[in-house]
Design a protein around this motif. Sequence first.
Motif, mmCIF file in Angstrom:
data_model
loop_
_atom_site.group_PDB
_atom_site.id
_atom_site.type_symbol
_atom_site.label_atom_id
_atom_site.label_comp_id
_atom_site.label_asym_id
_atom_site.label_seq_id
_atom_site.Cartn_x
_atom_site.Cartn_y
_atom_site.Cartn_z
ATOM 1 N N ARG A 370 0.875 -1.183 0.000
ATOM 2 C CA ARG A 370 0.000 0.000 0.000
ATOM 3 C C ARG A 370 0.905 1.223 0.000
ATOM 4 O O ARG A 370 1.583 1.504 0.992
ATOM 5 N N ILE A 371 0.911 1.953 -1.121
ATOM 6 C CA ILE A 371 1.801 3.101 -1.285
ATOM 7 C C ILE A 371 0.997 4.389 -1.177
ATOM 8 O O ILE A 371 0.009 4.578 -1.909
ATOM 9 N N PRO A 372 1.378 5.305 -0.250
ATOM 10 C CA PRO A 372 0.669 6.588 -0.146
ATOM 11 C C PRO A 372 0.670 7.328 -1.479
ATOM 12 O O PRO A 372 1.638 7.269 -2.239
ATOM 13 N N ALA A 373 -0.401 8.030 -1.781
ATOM 14 C CA ALA A 373 -0.578 8.709 -3.069
ATOM 15 C C ALA A 373 0.500 9.755 -3.319
ATOM 16 O O ALA A 373 0.806 10.075 -4.477
ATOM 17 N N ILE A 394 -7.347 3.514 -3.199
ATOM 18 C CA ILE A 394 -8.265 3.516 -2.053
ATOM 19 C C ILE A 394 -8.358 4.954 -1.549
ATOM 20 O O ILE A 394 -7.353 5.531 -1.099
ATOM 21 N N GLU A 395 -9.549 5.545 -1.641
ATOM 22 C CA GLU A 395 -9.723 6.968 -1.313
ATOM 23 C C GLU A 395 -9.389 7.281 0.134
ATOM 24 O O GLU A 395 -8.834 8.329 0.450
ATOM 25 N N GLU A 396 -9.758 6.394 1.012
ATOM 26 C CA GLU A 396 -9.414 6.592 2.430
ATOM 27 C C GLU A 396 -8.522 5.433 2.842
ATOM 28 O O GLU A 396 -8.977 4.271 2.792
ATOM 29 N N PRO A 397 -7.271 5.661 3.107
ATOM 30 C CA PRO A 397 -6.610 6.950 3.394
ATOM 31 C C PRO A 397 -5.709 7.411 2.237
ATOM 32 O O PRO A 397 -4.540 7.722 2.467
ATOM 33 N N TYR A 400 -2.440 3.703 -2.793
ATOM 34 C CA TYR A 400 -2.556 2.771 -3.919
ATOM 35 C C TYR A 400 -2.207 1.368 -3.428
ATOM 36 O O TYR A 400 -1.140 1.149 -2.826
ATOM 37 N N HIS A 401 -3.140 0.442 -3.648
ATOM 38 C CA HIS A 401 -2.837 -0.968 -3.354
ATOM 39 C C HIS A 401 -2.265 -1.572 -4.639
ATOM 40 O O HIS A 401 -2.979 -1.703 -5.641
ATOM 41 N N ILE A 402 -0.996 -1.894 -4.620
ATOM 42 C CA ILE A 402 -0.313 -2.393 -5.823
ATOM 43 C C ILE A 402 0.257 -3.778 -5.558
ATOM 44 O O ILE A 402 0.910 -4.007 -4.532
#
Length: 420
Positions: A370-373, A394-397, A400-402
Motif C-alpha cells: 500500500r503506497i501513499p498517493a 483507495i480513497e481513504e486513506p 494505492y494498493h499495488i
Amino acid sequence: MNLLDDIHEKVILVGCQLPHVSDERFEYSMEELSSLTKTAQGEVVSIFTQKRHSPDSSTFIGKGKLEELAAFTKESGVDLVIFNDELSPSQLRVLASTIEAKVIDRTQLILDIFAGRARTREGKLQIELAQLKYMLPRLVGQGMNLSRLGGGIGTRGPGETKLETDRRYIRSRIHEIESQLQTVVRHRSRYRDRRKKNGVLQAALVGYTNAGKSTWFNKLTSSESFEEDLLFATLDPMTRRMELENGYTLLLSDTVGFIQDLPTTLIAAFRSTLEEVREADVILHVVDSSNEDNIGHQATVKNLLTELEADKIPRLTVYNKRDKKTEEFIPSHEENYVLVSVKDENDGTRLKKQMESFMKEELFVPYSVRIPADHGKLIAEMKSSTMIEGTTFIEEPEVYHISGFAHPNHRIYGELKKFE
C-alpha cells in the motif's frame, strides 16, 4: 581487405569422415563448410570426401586421394582448398607442398570470416590475437604455401602482413594485445558491477550462428544491428534496453553465433565478450526450427554454455522460423520454450509475454503493498523496475494498493517491504 570485397575465389572442399561420425552428421558438417565458404565470398566448385578410420598423420587424407585432389586442383585452376578439420602444422606443410593452390583449414576459414566482420576495436583485437596464436606454430617450413597467400580468403587481418618473418614480433604482439584486452575486461567488469548495483537485469541472446538472434534483437529493442542470411552476421556484441509488455525494462545483449567445433583460439580470445552471457540473469536460446540439424545445433550451444559456466542460468528456448519448421521438428519438452516467427507481427508480443511469465517463475518474488498517493516517484519507478499485476486506488486513506513481482536483489524490493 574487406570480407565484402567481390573476390569469389574458386574453392574445393575436402572432408574426412571418421567412424564415430554418422553419414547425416558428416553431410551437415560439409554443408556448413559450404555455407562458411559462401560467407567468405568463395564459390565451391567441387567437394572431395573420404571415409577413414583415422586421419593420416602426414597428409590427413589418404595418399591416393591426395594425388587425385592435387591433379584436379591443377587441371581446374582453383584458387583455394579448404579442409573440414583443423590441420596440424606438419599436415599443412605437406599438403601445401603437394597442392598447387592455397590450402587452409576450417579454423582458418572461420578466423578469416571473423576478421572481415569485426567492427569495434575490441573485436579486431580479439580476432588478431586468435589469428596470431593460430599462425605461430604453423610458420616453420610453410615456404610455398606462404608464397601463394596473396589476397583473398584466409589472408584477412595479420595474414596480409609479413608477420611470418618475425616470430619474436608475433610473441610481442600477442603479449601487447592480451594486455589491452585485460583493460577491456576490467572495464566490462566495472560496468557489470554498476549495473548490478542499480538492479538492472540483463538477458542474453545466444544460439547457433544464423539462427535469427540479430533479427529478434532488432525487433525486441527497436534498434538496428547487422542482419543477413550469412553465418556469423553478428560479431561484435550489442546491448540495448528493451521494455516488456507490462512496462518492465531490462537490458538485452546480442552475441556472436556459436558453431560446432568452435576453434579453441576463438573461445579463448572471445572469453571477455562471452562474459556477457556468463553474467546474464536470463538466457534466450534462439533455435532455427527450420534447420534439419536443429537438435545438433542445440547440443552445440548447450555444450559451449557449459564450457562458459553459464549452464545454470535460467534459459528460455526460442524456437524461431516456425513458419518454415521441418515436419520432423519436435520441441524439447524438458525446457521452457516458445515457438515464434519474426514474420508474424503478433509473435513479438507473444515472446515478451513468455519472457514475463518465465522471469516471474525463475527470478522474481510476489509483492503486495500500500503506497501513499504522495509517493509518486516510487510508484513511477515501480512501473519500470517491477512487474505490476494490479493497481487499486483507495480513497481513504488515499493509498494505492499495488501487487506484482519484483527481483529480490533489486534495491526497490527493500523499499517495498516497508509498505507491506
